[in-house]
Design an enzyme around this catalytic site. Structure first.
Site, short mmCIF file in Angstrom:
data_model
loop_
_atom_site.label_atom_id
_atom_site.label_comp_id
_atom_site.label_asym_id
_atom_site.label_seq_id
_atom_site.Cartn_x
_atom_site.Cartn_y
_atom_site.Cartn_z
N ASP A 223 -46.62 -108.62 -58.58
CA ASP A 223 -46.05 -107.31 -58.85
C ASP A 223 -46.51 -106.29 -57.82
OD1 ASP A 223 -44.59 -105.48 -60.73
OD2 ASP A 223 -46.57 -104.57 -60.83
N LYS B 244 -44.50 -104.07 -54.78
CA LYS B 244 -44.62 -102.62 -54.67
C LYS B 244 -45.03 -102.19 -53.26
CE LYS B 244 -45.65 -101.76 -59.55
NZ LYS B 244 -46.64 -101.33 -60.56
#
Length: 817
Positions: free
Chosen positions: A678, A682
């Protein structure tokens, strides 16, 4: 004196007839001198058109339609008439219907229906309805007489749309009305030729009849009674929040009627204008409402335009070629040919180069138009002086109308701005030097969208309505809906109305054009929702084609992302916390951004990185102001921030992860957070925003989990394995603390190279004092070299993520307004 005309919907039911007679009684009690013009019962004229065509086609089923017409009139008599009146009226209606039946049988036998015969067939609608009204009015105490307009109005022999011979007509009307003191119930729409043959005045001819009678009698006022509260700002069937216009000038009304305002028909205005007789448009079913007054003067009612009128179906003819330029006779030949073929031109525009002339016609006239022009300009086409005639179908005309538009800067800018923001392509434009009308031709699929966009910008300028379509109503989506509900009234005060038109989960979806009830949306989705996937949801959203639309993707689904291009291509903005598009294939992301730019809509994904934090906005502000991103560092996971901020001496790493899971900070399987994927996405998103053409493979991850933990069969097995490695994490912690440092899971990018890793940072680092589940991002730039620019705050959780999405919805509102 006043002339009252009642339309088909006014007399189309027993309740309507009772309402009409109530209005007549009210005028009688006031002592006013009136005359009445009456239409056929609603729908009967269409049925008569159909039954005539069926009989002509030798279709025996015409008798079924005829029987329906008979029953409709007999049921009306049975409902409203009593005693001897009922018997007499029934017998007379039978006479009318026997004559109609014999006429249609003749058409059926000879298989021919001329315009002349058609006019006679159509005349029965008005004749029977007016007779019914006269008898019912008399029964209820109003002294009334049936007046057949064929004895009053004289026309030429242009059957279907006859031209009135006013000198004889006016004389007939004057003579007739001077002989009777009773209220005259005159048949609308019909007339007769000089030799007594039945003719008609064209559709809408009942209004025309009222104007003819009113002008002949020098009436003080002509009232057109219908089923709406006067002339509306636009078509109420297409736009929900319309207004009734208090007044119109003759010129404004003429423009409105030409472009499809069904409560007024263009021929109606000419006789009234010739005698300066005002017309009032009233509602039979709301007689207390004053309606719309049409007269010489136009009142200033505070808006740039008076109304938005339209024709839903037109064809656009493009007539062009080098042989047109500078040749004065070409336009004359063009329009003479059309006139002789009885082809009506709705709209005309010509290029300043004089090389092309475009004009709109009814679609049914398309083939005939092509034939007529090719015949007239055959020689020029053979010699390639004029190109082949092009006709484009599936178009509509929308016109903004109003005398206040004269010399008013910005009216056209509003029009084209609203259309542009909603992705509506303008095919052709026309504006007269009177500045009374700006007309645009658009694709028919954009017809309703155009009306709504223009009505909003001109008449609801104090309120912008956003139509939201929300995919994903889980934790973030439901929180967003709750936030919108809580702020709804406050936003209305700021002139923003958020209309939740559609919601969808992974299995079903729900649409409501009036807005889904935010107090009961879960139950409504369960009870009224339809089964379908995201493709079905987007298809219906696109087909609705609503103005000011926003698609909110609260999912983490690739299937939703695959629809982004289609959504944007239909001029619908997107806001999403879904990272899959902004961190997916670089070229596909560029295509998405280019589509949004080309369509003039927004693609926002601020919440894909820092939830509600202004991370991407801050980065873009730096770049747009001329700065350059040299380095980005960030703790970009609220989950990992919480875990390492809570991991202190005396605690075990596995227990901290369990606590985070119990508190709802992690995914159901904590490995989805601890694997760093994740965070990897980002930092890739931020790197791309900083101007680096990178893909996911360009971001290195130094994993923190041992391989045995990653390969564990399930979550309990994972925690068992993680506990076996607590000593490893304890060693990392002690090593950091020995140097006066803390552990932080940091993503960094410098010079186009990105790394996600667990690092130890000291007191001099801006991430040292991080606490709780906060995110923190620092930007090092030439301006912020010694002390990087830091953005810090809650970076996870449904409340802040939903709030970030909500903020982007408001940004889209600011763009649209």
């Amino acid at each position: 004196m006043k002339v009252l005309k009642f339309g088909g919907t006014s007399v189309g039911s027993p309740e309507g007839l009772k309402q009409v007679v109530g209005i007549l009684k009210d005028y009688q009690q006031k002592g006013e001198h009136i005359a009445v013009v009456n239409s056929a019962l609603s729908g009967v004229t269409n049925e008569l058109v159909a039954v005539g065509k069926m009989a002509c086609s030798n279709d025996p089923a015409y008798e079924e339609v005829l029987e329906s017409i008979k029953q409709r009139h007999f049921e009306m008599v049975e409902t409203i008439m009593t005693g001897e009146t009922r018997t007499r009226v029934t017998n007379n209606i039978k006479v009318f219907l026997k004559e109609l039946s014999d006429l249609l049988y003749g058409v059926y036998l000879i298989k021919e229906l001329s315009k002349r015969t058609s006019d006679l067939v159509l005349s029965f609608g008005e004749r029977m309805a007016s007779y019914l009204l006269s008898e019912y009015a008399s029964q209820e105490g109003v002294a009334a007489e049936f007046a057949d307009a064929r004895r009053l109005i004289v026309t030429d022999s242009s059957f279907g749309n006859a031209r009135v011979l006013f000198e004889e007509t006016n004389r007939n009307i004057g003579t007739h009305f001077s002989k009777s003191s009773h209220l005259q119930i005159v048949t609308g729409f019909i007339a007769s030729t000089e030799d007594g043959t039945t003719s008609t005045l064209g559709r809408g001819g009942s209004d025309y009849t009222a104007a003819i009678v009113g002008a002949a009698l020098d009436a003080d006022l002509i009232e057109i009674w219908t089923d709406v509260d006067g002339v509306m700002t636009t078509d109420p069937r297409r736009v929900k929040k319309t207004y009734s216009l208090k007044s119109l000038s003759y010129a404004e009304a003429m423009e409105m009627s030409h472009f499809g305002a069904k409560v007024i028909y263009p021929p109606t205005l000419a006789p009234a204008m010739s005698k300066s007789i005002p017309l009032s448009i009233r509602n039979t079913f709301n007689p207390e409402f004053e309606g719309t007054l049409i007269s010489k003067a136009s009142s200033d009612w505070g808006y740039d335009v008076k109304g938005i009128s339209s024709i839903q179906e037109v064809a656009l003819v493009n007539f062009q070629g080098s042989g047109i330029m500078g040749v004065p006779n070409v336009p004359n030949r063009l329009f003479n040919a059309l006139s002789e073929a009885e082809i009506n031109v709705i709209f005309i525009t010509q290029a300043s180069s004089e090389r092309s002339i475009s004009f709109a016609i009814a679609p049914d006239d398309g083939p005939r138009t092509k034939e007529v022009l090719e015949q007239e300009f055959n020689l020029e086409m053979i010699n390639h002086k004029i190109d082949a005639v092009e006709i484009r179908y599936d178009l509509a005309v929308v016109a903004t109308i109003g005398e206040n538009m004269k010399h008013q800067p910005g009216v056209a800018a509003k029009l084209f701005g609203a259309l542009g923001r909603n992705g509506i392509n303008v095919v052709a434009i026309a504006q007269g030097t009177s500045e009374l009308n700006i007309s645009v031709v658009v694709e028919r699929k954009d017809f309703s969208k155009t009306l709504n966009a223009l009505h909003d910008i001109y008449f609801l300028s104090t309120e912008t309505r956003l139509n939201l379509f929300i995919a994903g109503v889980g934790l973030i989506g439901s929180t967003l809906l709750n936030q919108i509900k809580a702020q709804y009234d406050n936003l209305l005060k700021q002139h923003l109305k958020i209309n939740i038109v559609g919601i969808a989960n992974s299995k079903q979806f729900l649409f409501d054009l009036d807005g889904i009830d935010l107090d009961n949306w879960k139950a409504e989705l369960l009870e009224r929702g339809r089964k379908g996937n995201i493709d079905d949801f987007v298809t219906e959203m696109v087909e609705l084609n609503l103005s000011n639309s926003v698609f909110v993707d609260n999912t983490s689904s690739q299937a939703v992302v695959e629809n982004y291009q289609r959504v944007l291509n239909n001029s619908i903005s997107i806001t999403t916390p879904n990272k899959l598009a902004s961190s997916g294939d670089f070229l596909k992301l560029q295509e998405i951004k280019n589509t949004a730019y080309r369509r003039g809509v927004k693609f926002f994904y601020e919440t894909s990185v820092g939830a509600g934090l202004p991370v991407i906005t801050t980065l873009n502000d730096l770049l747009n102001s001329g700065d350059r991103i040299q380095k980005i560092e960030g703790v970009l996971s609220g989950t990992l921030s919480y875990i390492f901020n809570s991991f202190k001496t005396g605690t075990s790493f596995s227990e901290i992860v369990k606590e985070a899971q119990a508190a709802g900070f992690t995914e159901p399987d904590p490995r989805d957070d601890l694997n760093g994927m994740d965070v990897r996405r980002k930092i890739l998103i931020l790197s791309r925003e900083a101007g680096y053409q990178m893909d996911i493979s360009d971001v290195q991850i130094d994993g923190i989990l041992p391989e045995s933990c990653m390969e564990a069969a399930d979550v309990p097995a994972f925690f068992e394995e993680l506990a076996k490695h607590d000593h490893h994490f304890e060693g990392l912690l002690k090593e950091a603390e020995a140097e006066g440092k803390v552990l932080r899971f940091i993503a960094s990018m410098e010079g186009g190279k990105a790394l996600v890793a667990l690092k130890a940072v000291g007191p001099e680092h801006p991430f040292f004092s991080l606490s709780g589940s906060d995110n923190i991002i620092s930007f090092t730039t030439p301006r912020y070299l010694e002390r990087p620019l830091v953005v810090k705050g809650p970076g996870a959780g449904a409340e802040v993520t939903a709030a970030g999405v909500f903020a982007e919805v408001i940004r889209i509102f600011n763009y649209l307004s």
